[in-house]
Design an enzyme around this catalytic site. Sequence first.
Site, PDB file in Angstrom:
ATOM      1  N   THR A 340       0.855  -1.175   0.000  1.00 12.52           N
ATOM      2  CA  THR A 340       0.000   0.000   0.000  1.00 12.52           C
ATOM      3  C   THR A 340       0.893   1.228   0.000  1.00 12.52           C
ATOM      4  O   THR A 340       2.031   1.173   0.448  1.00 12.52           O
ATOM      5  CB  THR A 340      -0.887   0.043   1.270  1.00 12.52           C
ATOM      6  OG1 THR A 340      -1.504  -1.230   1.478  1.00 12.52           O
ATOM      7  CG2 THR A 340      -1.970   1.080   1.168  1.00 12.52           C
ATOM      8  N   GLY A 423      -2.210  -3.681   5.121  1.00 15.19           N
ATOM      9  CA  GLY A 423      -3.302  -4.628   5.283  1.00 15.19           C
ATOM     10  C   GLY A 423      -4.009  -4.519   6.612  1.00 15.19           C
ATOM     11  O   GLY A 423      -4.536  -3.476   6.983  1.00 15.19           O
TER      12      GLY A 423
END
Length: 526
Positions: A340, A423
């Site tokens: 991410t 996550g």
Amino acid sequence: MKQSVVGTKAMVVSPHYLATAAGARILEQGGNAFDAAVAVSACLAVVYPHMTSLGGDSFWLSYHQSDGKVRGYNASGRSGYKANISAYAGSAAIPNRGIGSIVTVPGMVDGWDAVHREYGRLDWARVLAPAIGYAENGFPMSKDQFNNTVHNEAVLARTLETADIYLPGGQAEKPGERFKQLALAKTLRRLAEFGRDEFYKGETAKEITSFLQRNDGLLTADDFADHHGDWVTPVEGSYRGYSLYQMPPNSQGFSGIMALHILEQFNLSGIEHGSHDYYQLCVEALKLSFRDRNKYLSDPAFTNVPLERLLDKNYAANLAASIELNRASSEQSEVLGSDTAYAAVVDGEGNSISFIQSLYFEFGSGVVAGDTGVLLQNRGSFFSLDPNHVNSLKPGKRTFHTLMPAIACRDGKPAVLYGTQGGEGQPQTQTAIFTRMIDYGMDPQQAINEPRWVWGRTWGEPTQELKVEGRVSAGVLESLAQAGHLVRKVKDFDGIMGHAHAIMRDEQGFLQGGSDPRCDGAVIGW
């Protein structure tokens, strides 16, 4: 150790210094926060390829001073028309990597267009110019990209188009060496010339879907042509006088608000920061929020997510009452992805944007689509093949999404923009840095620098461990273990904790920014 950056007018933060610099340049050229955010996002898709790509998704929380409110844009993709449980007959689960893991349409380019079209000031090509330059002329290979490339070498080597870019000559380029992505530069140039529809209906879309068709992929030209993101109303909560905003489902954002609602029942400022009780309360509050998240979260077009009940303060109080300070609960976590990139921008007009983008696992599916240079995500691999599961695979459905950019407002205006990679670690790290700023008076950089934890199966590891950085005292680690946590001490500054960033407007009106020392990020403010 990084020190907090202070500005009086504008600020940009991202997990890669080149992307941050690009955003700052766009602001200096007369762009606003939204122009700069799209430039940062596009640059991250080039200079942070192990974590994000044009082939992934993104979520955006925006505040435009003329609107006077926080809005969200859901730029996540849906599963293809051919994506159903029968397509994986004989399989226990959707593959994590490869063509079989490519189930959902990439939504990020649509997100760029939506944010820029709604609020941008500079022309589209100018905003994409920095990303094109980094792709075409190259940039120094970072240690983080190198380490992730080496770690995922077997995945990257499976597809010729991927290996040619990330393993030239059969191995990763060394840190500091020039890394170019010429095919991606051509794709970005086409987007700069022809706009958003080039990716979903033009030559780029045709190349991606033709490649997938040749290799037995599920996504088709119709899936790309019919894709659209959505402007959405954020979910709201509150914490000690701050209004909290997160993306609504299919994002897990509400779990971050739930955790803070539970913690609000305790006088955290009266509890020593970094003590057993601090970690115990935070971890257990998050476990309780995860229990409801795992039960309900999916695409709200296919299932009901009872947000009114989950975000009710009375419900939070009941959950808080179940926490024991010397006993770990037996909640279970899910296996979630790791890659991410979070970033934020505030401009001199008061506009603010908090956004996050992802490929799901590092390098996503591990598949570059033909000669586009676009690495495709494996986000859809998180769908369940159990028809009775809330997140079961169905055509045209968005999956449970970990991405959750956050904004907290004070007196109706953005006061804290924050988020992180990682996550299942995202709500955990958000909770850590936000409570440190609000309950303990830390500036953003100090809140990010302090030792962190991550509980559960984040980063794809099949474990219920409570990983804690080595700077936490031995006594606290021992007491957490005695309470029943499966404690594992990790490195003092461990990348497994994710890459967090934040911008805070303090009570004097100054901007303070923090970037995670665990990554290649930077803050620029002035």
